[in-house]
Scaffold this active site. Structure first.
Site, PDB file in Angstrom:
ATOM      1  CG  HIS A 187      -1.889  -1.166   1.222  1.00 55.56           C
ATOM      2  ND1 HIS A 187      -2.488  -1.638   2.374  1.00 55.56           N
ATOM      3  CD2 HIS A 187      -2.350  -1.957   0.223  1.00 55.56           C
ATOM      4  CE1 HIS A 187      -3.266  -2.664   2.085  1.00 55.56           C
ATOM      5  NE2 HIS A 187      -3.193  -2.885   0.781  1.00 55.56           N
ATOM      6  CD  GLU A 222      -3.190  -5.636  -5.185  1.00 55.98           C
ATOM      7  OE1 GLU A 222      -2.399  -6.434  -4.638  1.00 55.98           O
ATOM      8  OE2 GLU A 222      -4.114  -5.076  -4.577  1.00 55.98           O
ATOM      9  CD  GLU A 269      -4.644  -9.440  -2.058  1.00 58.00           C
ATOM     10  OE1 GLU A 269      -3.825  -8.499  -2.131  1.00 58.00           O
ATOM     11  OE2 GLU A 269      -5.846  -9.273  -1.830  1.00 58.00           O
TER      12      GLU A 269
END
Length: 399
Positions: free
Chosen positions: A229, A259, A355
């Protein structure tokens, strides 16, 4: 000067979902209220207010509410927003002014007809505001309704899934725009801006009636890839850089994400080995998403692969999470995360990501953060991957 007012300005907008969808959500909420013997619910969070009413508020220091009883659903909104909450709300709307302190609570006093047992969100409401509610309704018992509502949101309707698929497709558009903007010497923020503009324009094309807010891109390069982030900076892309593509489309409060790990110009051998190991975990995770699987079991199984590569200590967070009404600042469905401490069993119509991410510190071979991210819809027999942007070294060494 009025403390409370109605502003039925203009005409109601086209809602994100059908009337039947909102009626079904509100009906399920009332069933939960009945089971918990709750007379009225006062929602204060962005996600629950949006989920049950289609109104997405911008707090800017002001409280907002949604009051639900067995007869009505009413948003309580600030005068600064004018008639927009009335146009957006699936239900009624009451506006409070800020000429006097705590007019918000005056509005609650007007809307709450039965205050014997009041449902609130203990995971959102502040201690100060909860105390003011207790002072306002001194005879009431306050019941935490947040976990019940999270459970409802974790199972998506067919309309929600269709909506989430649109968001995933918009992220793919942003991903391709990002990749085309990467050039040597181009700063991260310019790459991110190009991607975000592409997504906003795509949302406007697919949803011409929608409000456009909160879509964003994080594009990180080099050392800035070490956190998932990390914000965009003015660092300029260099040959051999590890890159992190993060595209987030926001459509009516619904978050979707793409992503990817990329390299610019070339990828050295140490980095390639790490990247391939993370892809191996990613692909294994995609196969594990199916009904009946427990979140903790998925995490433990994927841990074994990282352990085989001596990379388990380089893992940075859980392997995935739920999607729906959420953003980077509201709405986490904590009961549906692929972590060792979550024993939730996957069911059809849940939507989760895979992820995996590892991070290698600066100065070590292959330094940087490696992450791949796909969104999957759990089906009756397995799962459907709704992310189409390619992943891995074969596709994402660019430039």
């Amino acid at each position: 000067m009025e403390n409370l007012k109605n502003i039925p300005n203009g005409k109601p907008v086209q809602h994100t979902f059908s009337d039947a969808e909102y009626q079904q959500r509100q009906s399920k909420l009332r069933q939960a209220m009945e089971a918990r013997q709750v007379d009225t619910v006062i929602f204060t969070s962005i996600h629950c207010i949006n989920y049950y009413s289609d109104f997405l508020y911008c707090a800017f220091g002001r409280p907002y509410g949604l009051v639900v009883d067995f007869d009505k659903v009413t948003t309580l909104t600030a005068n600064i927003d004018g008639g927009q909450p009335w146009r957006r709300t699936f239900g009624d709307n009451l506006v409070y002014t800020d000429w006097q302190r705590d007019n918000f609570f005056l509005g609650l006093k007007k809307l709450v007809k039965n205050s014997a047992r009041i449902g609130v969100e203990f995971d959102h409401i502040t201690q100060e505001r909860l105390q003011k509610l207790k002072d306002l309704f001194p005879q009431a018992d306050f019941v935490d309704i947040s976990a019940d509502c999270m459970q409802m949101r974790m199972i998506k309707s067919d309309e929600e899934i269709a909506h989430i698929k649109q968001g995933a497709a918009v992220c793919d558009v942003g991903g391709f725009a990002l990749a085309e903007a990467v050039k040597e010497g181009v700063p991260e923020y310019e790459v991110a801006l190009h991607s975000t503009q592409a997504m906003v324009r795509e949302i406007a094309k697919r949803y011409p009636h929608s409000e456009l807010m909160d879509t964003w891109t994080w594009f990180q390069s080099g050392i800035n890839t070490d956190g998932a982030h990390n914000p965009v900076t003015s660092r300029k892309v260099q040959k051999g850089d590890i890159l992190s593509l993060n595209c987030f489309s926001m459509i009516a409060g619904y978050y979707t994400a793409l992503e990817r790990t990329l390299f610019y110009d070339h990828c050295d051998d140490a980095s390639l080995k790490l990247w391939q190991a993370n892809v191996e975990v990613h692909e294994a995770g995609l196969q594990l998403i199916k009904p009946g699987a427990r979140c903790c079991d998925i995490a433990n199984e994927l841990n074994k692969i990282f352990e085989k590569h001596n990379l388990l200590d380089k893992r940075t967070f859980g392997y995935g999470h739920s999607f729906g009404v959420l953003s980077h600042y509201y709405g986490r469905e904590a009961g549906l995360e692929l972590r060792e401490d979550i024993d939730t069993v996957l069911e059809p119509n849940m939507v989760v990501s895979i992820e995996p991410m590892i991070m290698i510190e600066e100065g070590q071979p292959g330094a940087g953060g490696y992450r791949e991210h796909d969104i999957l819809v759990v089906t009756e027999n397995g799962s459907e991957n709704i992310t189409k942007f390619p992943y891995g070294p074969e596709n994402n060494i660019i430039g």
